[in-house]
Design an enzyme around this catalytic site. Structure first.
Site, PDB file in Angstrom:
ATOM      1  N   HIS A 124     -24.476 -33.143  29.670  1.00 18.12           N
ATOM      2  CA  HIS A 124     -24.446 -33.989  30.864  1.00 18.12           C
ATOM      3  C   HIS A 124     -24.102 -33.094  32.059  1.00 18.12           C
ATOM      4  O   HIS A 124     -23.395 -32.099  31.903  1.00 18.12           O
ATOM      5  CB  HIS A 124     -23.353 -35.048  30.652  1.00 18.12           C
ATOM      6  N   ASP A 201     -16.629 -32.103  25.509  1.00 18.22           N
ATOM      7  CA  ASP A 201     -16.881 -33.341  26.247  1.00 18.22           C
ATOM      8  C   ASP A 201     -17.004 -34.467  25.219  1.00 18.22           C
ATOM      9  O   ASP A 201     -17.999 -34.571  24.505  1.00 18.22           O
ATOM     10  CB  ASP A 201     -18.175 -33.186  27.060  1.00 18.22           C
ATOM     11  N   GLN A 204     -19.122 -39.412  24.657  1.00 19.08           N
ATOM     12  CA  GLN A 204     -19.974 -40.243  23.801  1.00 19.08           C
ATOM     13  C   GLN A 204     -19.487 -40.268  22.354  1.00 19.08           C
ATOM     14  O   GLN A 204     -20.122 -40.876  21.500  1.00 19.08           O
ATOM     15  CB  GLN A 204     -21.431 -39.751  23.854  1.00 19.08           C
ATOM     16  N   LYS A 227     -16.697 -46.194  28.624  1.00 17.38           N
ATOM     17  CA  LYS A 227     -17.698 -46.253  27.545  1.00 17.38           C
ATOM     18  C   LYS A 227     -17.067 -46.732  26.242  1.00 17.38           C
ATOM     19  O   LYS A 227     -17.742 -46.915  25.237  1.00 17.38           O
ATOM     20  CB  LYS A 227     -18.339 -44.874  27.342  1.00 17.38           C
ATOM     21  N   CYS A 365     -28.622 -37.887  33.754  1.00 12.42           N
ATOM     22  CA  CYS A 365     -27.712 -36.801  34.194  1.00 12.42           C
ATOM     23  C   CYS A 365     -27.824 -35.602  33.276  1.00 12.42           C
ATOM     24  O   CYS A 365     -26.808 -34.957  32.938  1.00 12.42           O
ATOM     25  CB  CYS A 365     -26.267 -37.270  34.281  1.00 12.42           C
TER      26      CYS A 365
HETATM   27  N1  PMP Z   1     -20.382 -36.512  29.714  1.00 18.06           N
HETATM   28  C1  PMP Z   1     -21.182 -37.305  29.005  1.00 18.06           C
HETATM   29  C2  PMP Z   1     -21.765 -36.809  27.704  1.00 18.06           C
HETATM   30  C3  PMP Z   1     -21.475 -38.592  29.481  1.00 18.06           C
HETATM   31  O1  PMP Z   1     -22.298 -39.387  28.770  1.00 18.06           O
HETATM   32  C4  PMP Z   1     -20.903 -39.032  30.695  1.00 18.06           C
HETATM   33  C5  PMP Z   1     -21.188 -40.402  31.250  1.00 18.06           C
HETATM   34  N2  PMP Z   1     -22.549 -40.728  31.324  1.00 18.06           N
HETATM   35  C6  PMP Z   1     -20.063 -38.162  31.388  1.00 18.06           C
HETATM   36  C7  PMP Z   1     -19.827 -36.917  30.867  1.00 18.06           C
HETATM   37  C8  PMP Z   1     -19.417 -38.545  32.679  1.00 18.06           C
HETATM   38  O2  PMP Z   1     -18.486 -39.556  32.497  1.00 18.06           O
HETATM   39  P1  PMP Z   1     -17.834 -40.267  33.756  1.00 18.06           P
HETATM   40  O3  PMP Z   1     -18.961 -40.632  34.666  1.00 18.06           O
HETATM   41  O4  PMP Z   1     -17.166 -41.465  33.191  1.00 18.06           O
HETATM   42  O5  PMP Z   1     -16.888 -39.303  34.370  1.00 18.06           O
END
Ligand code: PMP
Length: 407
Positions: A124, A201, A204, A227, A365
């Site tokens: 991401h 990270d 997920q 999430k 993203c």
């Molecule tokens: N890393 C991953 C793998 C994600 O799926 C997401 C959210 N789509 C994020 C980071 C960012 O999370 P947040 O927008 O809640 O900070």
């Protein structure tokens, strides 16, 4: 052991009962954000109705109640990821803030020209862009380990890229686009052998599986609450105590100091050193309720149901002509990215929405991952334990209909 009754579980999520464009909602955008059980909504409501005050500042009864609730959420969250100490868990607004904190407070002071940060092609943007920003400031570079066509990290290559100039290694636990589960334990072991700290990270992963940061063996674990059934604006960073003690604070302000003097301010011990300002107290009250909800259902039952849904959805999607799935890793969480030949992802998502089906279309993203596959976008159906086989049937029927419309 609790019996898994999906209809009973769905009754706990008020939003799942609504309709969209006159059709019953099918919510398949869970990797984007999850829906919230009524206990989470009520916990926040009760907090504002009965306990609201600021934390750590007042000796009055409400201040003590709010502080106990907020710090109690930290305890619960620390247990949830099996952190060795509650003081190693910094409460943040989510993964993005957690990773940026590590970037500016841990990585930047340690980076010199010629150094590198290792990440992967499947990340991401939150696990790419902060590293680029601190690399630009320090003259370091960002390297990305490759993946194969099935959407699996090529672990040997990742390990081969762990050269001495790498000051921090990063990897996602689970891909938000492909569902791939990465072998974090193995990667962490190899990082430790080389003396390179590892950031994971976990955005997920936490919604789907019990996470044990000690068993994983990483140095930093970042995750987001929204999430995992909790309110937006909640999340955390777990880091080893030695790192937190060595890291300077990033945000300065109230709550994070020991004593402020114009000839030299001293800081509170971790985690408060990194929590300047008034936090999202009600949000963390909700997050504590979300953890209770996960415990009441149980990750074993969640895993079985979600893996059944994933297998069933994957099999049903094979019936759709021209459909290509991105991400066929041996171990996956219930995320399915796909495209249908001849149809644009956004057009499909718009037409599916008219059928009451919420999926995401776009780059998720993850531009470098889209570049790897040579596509501008995919559709993504991401499932949660409150989804059902009937919803998948409904989804596939709608997909076939929409496909005909666009052909
Ligand atoms: N890393 C991953 C793998 C994600 O799926 C997401 C959210 N789509 C994020 C980071 C960012 O999370 P947040 O927008 O809640 O900070």
């Amino acid at each position: 052991p609790t019996v898994f009754d999906v209809q009973r579980i769905r009754a706990d999520f008020p939003l799942l009962a609504r309709s969209v464009h006159g059709k019953p909602l099918v919510y398949f955008d869970n990797a984007n954000t999850s829906q919230k059980p009524v206990t989470v909504i009520e916990a926040m409501n009760t907090h504002y109705r009965e306990h609201n005050a600021n934390v750590s500042r007042a000796v009055h009864q409400l201040g003590e109640e709010a502080t106990a609730a907020y710090e109690g959420a930290r305890d619960k969250l620390a247990q949830f990821i099996n952190a060795p100490s509650r003081n190693e868990l910094i409460l943040t607004s989510g993964t993005t803030q957690a990773i940026n904190l590590v970037a500016y407070s841990y990585a930047l002071p340690r980076l010199a020209p010629g150094d590198a940060i290792l990440t992967t092609v499947m990340e991401h943007h939150a696990n790419i862009v902060p590293w680029q920003l601190v690399a630009q400031r320090s003259g370091a570079m960002v390297k990305a380990a490759p993946i194969n066509q099935r959407g699996e990290l090529i672990v040997e290559q990742y390990l081969a890229m762990l050269t001495p100039e790498v000051k921090l290694a990063c990897v996602t636990h689970v891909s938000n686009v492909l569902g791939t589960v990465n072998p974090v334990r193995e990667i962490a072991r190899e990082c430790r052998r080389r003396g390179i700290p590892l950031l994971v990270d976990g955005s997920q992963a936490v919604p789907h599986r019990p996470v044990d940061v000690q068993a994983l063996g990483c140095d930093f674990y970042a995750f987001t609450g929204h999430k995992m059934l909790a309110p937006t604006g909640t999340g955390g960073l777990w880091a080893k105590r030695e790192h937190l003690e060595a890291m300077p604070p990033f945000f300065g302000g109230g709550e994070m100091i020991r004593e402020v003097r114009f000839d030299g301010t001293t800081f509170a011990a971790p985690p408060h050193k990194f929590e300047a300002g008034t936090p999202n107290i009600a949000g963390f009250v909700g997050l504590a309720a979300a953890i209770d909800y996960y415990h009441s259902v149980g990750f074993e039952a969640i895993h079985v149901h979600e893996q059944q849904l994933l297998a069933y959805a994957t099999e049903r999607l094979r019936d759709v002509p021209g459909l290509r799935i991105f991400g066929e890793a041996a171990e996956k969480e219930p995320v399915i990215s796909f495209l249908i030949e001849g149809a644009q992802a956004t057009d499909m998502a718009t037409l599916l929405d008219l059928q009451g089906i919420a999926v995401r279309s776009g780059h998720h993203c993850a531009h470098p991952l889209m570049q790897f596959y040579g596509v501008p976008a995919t559709l993504r159906a991401s499932l949660a334990f409150y989804n059902t086989r009937e919803e998948i049937d409904h989804f596939v029927t709608a997909l076939l209909k929409v496909r005909k419309l666009l052909m």
